[in-house]
Write a protein that holds these residues in place. Structure first.
Motif, PDB file in Angstrom:
ATOM      1  N   HIS A  59      44.027  49.283  36.483  1.00  0.00           N
ATOM      2  CA  HIS A  59      44.449  47.990  35.960  1.00  0.00           C
ATOM      3  C   HIS A  59      45.654  47.525  36.761  1.00  0.00           C
ATOM      4  N   ARG A  61      48.784  45.142  36.476  1.00  0.00           N
ATOM      5  CA  ARG A  61      49.560  44.548  35.395  1.00  0.00           C
ATOM      6  C   ARG A  61      50.879  43.998  35.923  1.00  0.00           C
ATOM      7  N   ARG A  62      51.345  42.972  35.223  1.00  0.00           N
ATOM      8  CA  ARG A  62      52.627  42.365  35.609  1.00  0.00           C
ATOM      9  C   ARG A  62      53.446  42.081  34.361  1.00  0.00           C
ATOM     10  N   GLU A  68      53.553  42.909  28.984  1.00  0.00           N
ATOM     11  CA  GLU A  68      52.807  43.270  30.179  1.00  0.00           C
ATOM     12  C   GLU A  68      51.476  42.525  30.130  1.00  0.00           C
ATOM     13  N   LEU A  70      47.702  41.815  31.791  1.00  0.00           N
ATOM     14  CA  LEU A  70      46.650  42.373  32.650  1.00  0.00           C
ATOM     15  C   LEU A  70      46.197  41.282  33.609  1.00  0.00           C
TER      16      LEU A  70
END
Length: 158
Positions: A59, A61-62, A68, A70
């Protein structure tokens, strides 16, 4: 070795390369086994490698504030770390293995040297990178446009 060529041929950016180029690329690769939940890349840290998922799922993610988000799910044949190949800096997202995952890793500097040594093949790979990055950019723009809300008639700053 056919197995190695199959791994690289499964990657969109290398798909059209002839076997000798795939063989020379394979020599640059280190294969890593990643356990579930391990962070392969951490947002904000330096990135110096291109990673190709050969088995498993990751995954991307940021962080957005304290949440967070996806951004993407990547599986066999997908890759990450390409932005920093062209614009060295820090990771724009965190990449986490979701189950036992295998990645083929190519150091950016080794890949750039390979481009210099094999300019025709390098051009094809860079063009494929740009197509893929453009596709991802369009997808992100579409998601952003579908999630953005603004007040009709509000002034837009430029």
């Amino acid at each position: 070795m056919p197995g190695e060529h199959d791994v690289l041929r499964n990657v969109r950016i290398f798909r059209d390369l002839e076997d000798p180029y795939l063989a020379s690329l394979w020599k640059l690769i280190t294969v890593r086994e990643i356990p579930p939940k391990e962070r392969i890349v951490i947002e904000g840290t330096p990135v110096t490698e291109l990673c190709i998922v050969t088995n498993g799922v990751v995954h991307v993610r940021r962080l957005a504030g304290k949440r967070e988000i996806l951004l993407n799910r990547l599986g066999p044949g997908d890759f990450f770390g390409e932005i920093n190949l062209f614009d060295p800096g820090t990771a724009t997202a965190t990449v986490v293995a979701m189950k036992p995952t295998q990645v083929a890793v190519i150091p950016h500097q080794a890949l750039l040297t390979w481009f210099d040594i094999n300019p025709a093949a390098g051009y094809r790979v860079v063009s494929a990178f740009m197509r893929e990055m453009s596709r991802r950019f369009r997808m992100t723009n579409s998601r952003l446009a579908n999630s953005a809300y603004w007040k009709p008639g509000a002034a837009v700053e430029g």
